[in-house]
Design a protein around this motif. Structure first.
Motif, PDB file in Angstrom:
ATOM      1  N   UNK A  83      -0.955   8.886   4.169  1.00  0.00           N
ATOM      2  CA  UNK A  83      -1.407   8.055   5.281  1.00  0.00           C
ATOM      3  C   UNK A  83      -0.219   7.657   6.155  1.00  0.00           C
ATOM      4  N   UNK A  84      -0.391   7.761   7.466  1.00  0.00           N
ATOM      5  CA  UNK A  84       0.661   7.357   8.396  1.00  0.00           C
ATOM      6  C   UNK A  84       0.733   5.830   8.422  1.00  0.00           C
ATOM      7  N   UNK A  85       1.919   5.291   8.269  1.00  0.00           N
ATOM      8  CA  UNK A  85       2.077   3.837   8.264  1.00  0.00           C
ATOM      9  C   UNK A  85       2.011   3.246   9.665  1.00  0.00           C
ATOM     10  N   UNK A  86       2.094   4.080  10.693  1.00  0.00           N
ATOM     11  CA  UNK A  86       2.023   3.608  12.075  1.00  0.00           C
ATOM     12  C   UNK A  86       0.583   3.571  12.585  1.00  0.00           C
ATOM     13  N   UNK A  87      -0.118   4.726  12.496  1.00  0.00           N
ATOM     14  CA  UNK A  87      -1.454   4.804  13.104  1.00  0.00           C
ATOM     15  C   UNK A  87      -2.593   4.858  12.089  1.00  0.00           C
ATOM     16  N   UNK A  88      -2.292   5.169  10.824  1.00  0.00           N
ATOM     17  CA  UNK A  88      -3.323   5.175   9.795  1.00  0.00           C
ATOM     18  C   UNK A  88      -4.022   6.504   9.595  1.00  0.00           C
ATOM     19  N   UNK A  89      -3.607   7.545  10.296  1.00  0.00           N
ATOM     20  CA  UNK A  89      -4.256   8.845  10.111  1.00  0.00           C
ATOM     21  C   UNK A  89      -3.797   9.462   8.791  1.00  0.00           C
ATOM     22  N   UNK A 119       2.812   1.634   3.143  1.00  0.00           N
ATOM     23  CA  UNK A 119       1.367   1.671   2.953  1.00  0.00           C
ATOM     24  C   UNK A 119       0.949   0.825   1.749  1.00  0.00           C
ATOM     25  N   UNK A 120       1.720   0.871   0.659  1.00  0.00           N
ATOM     26  CA  UNK A 120       1.399   0.047  -0.505  1.00  0.00           C
ATOM     27  C   UNK A 120       1.594  -1.438  -0.186  1.00  0.00           C
ATOM     28  N   UNK A 121       2.602  -1.758   0.604  1.00  0.00           N
ATOM     29  CA  UNK A 121       2.823  -3.141   0.996  1.00  0.00           C
ATOM     30  C   UNK A 121       1.691  -3.690   1.851  1.00  0.00           C
ATOM     31  N   UNK A 122       1.075  -2.821   2.637  1.00  0.00           N
ATOM     32  CA  UNK A 122      -0.047  -3.221   3.495  1.00  0.00           C
ATOM     33  C   UNK A 122      -1.388  -3.106   2.793  1.00  0.00           C
ATOM     34  N   UNK A 123      -1.415  -2.629   1.564  1.00  0.00           N
ATOM     35  CA  UNK A 123      -2.671  -2.413   0.840  1.00  0.00           C
ATOM     36  C   UNK A 123      -3.424  -3.731   0.656  1.00  0.00           C
ATOM     37  N   UNK A 124      -4.652  -3.741   1.037  1.00  0.00           N
ATOM     38  CA  UNK A 124      -5.494  -4.905   0.857  1.00  0.00           C
ATOM     39  C   UNK A 124      -5.336  -6.000   1.898  1.00  0.00           C
ATOM     40  N   UNK A 125      -4.424  -5.831   2.850  1.00  0.00           N
ATOM     41  CA  UNK A 125      -4.225  -6.866   3.862  1.00  0.00           C
ATOM     42  C   UNK A 125      -5.171  -6.699   5.036  1.00  0.00           C
TER      43      UNK A 125
END
Length: 126
Positions: A83-89, A119-125
């Motif tokens: 997963x792209x950490x910028x756009x999510x694609x 991506x793991x840091x943003x997981x669930x946020x």
């Protein structure tokens, strides 16, 4: 000799988890790895077994609960590297040999492991 090496590894796990906890994060996110699948590689099986992934995860979970830190274990099928950490694609054709993540949607170029950690840091946020 084996007992001494085992105690050294166990001490290192205690020190590493303690160092993470002393940073006072508000949450810790870890991936659930398919260790059984990784152990099937006969060239890496011994090295993987010596890492004690389960013990590291168990101690992190225990120390997080003890210190009031949220602990999240992400499912092993979550595409953190794809997963792209910028756009999510999501990039379907990412090989293990690709060490840089290049997004075809937004053109973001980032180290594969750094992308996964973001991506793991943003997981669930979201």
């Amino acid at each position: 000799l084996h007992r001494k090496l085992s105690k050294i590894r166990n001490n290192h796990i205690h020190q590493a988890t303690n160092k993470i906890i002393k940073l006072k994060p508000y949450r810790v996110v870890m991936e659930d790895l398919n260790v059984v699948g990784m152990m099937k590689n006969k060239h890496l099986a011994k090295a993987i077994a010596e890492q004690c992934f389960y013990e590291f995860t168990r101690q992190m979970k225990y120390k997080c609960e003890f210190n009031g830190i949220e602990f999240i274990q992400v499912d092993r099928f979550y595409p953190s590297s794809k997963t792209c950490s910028e756009c999510g694609s999501i990039k379907k054709d990412l090989k293990l040999s690709d060490r840089e993540y290049v997004c075809e949607e937004c053109g973001c170029v980032i180290d594969r492991d750094k992308n996964a950690s973001i991506n793991l840091g943003n997981y669930g946020l979201v």
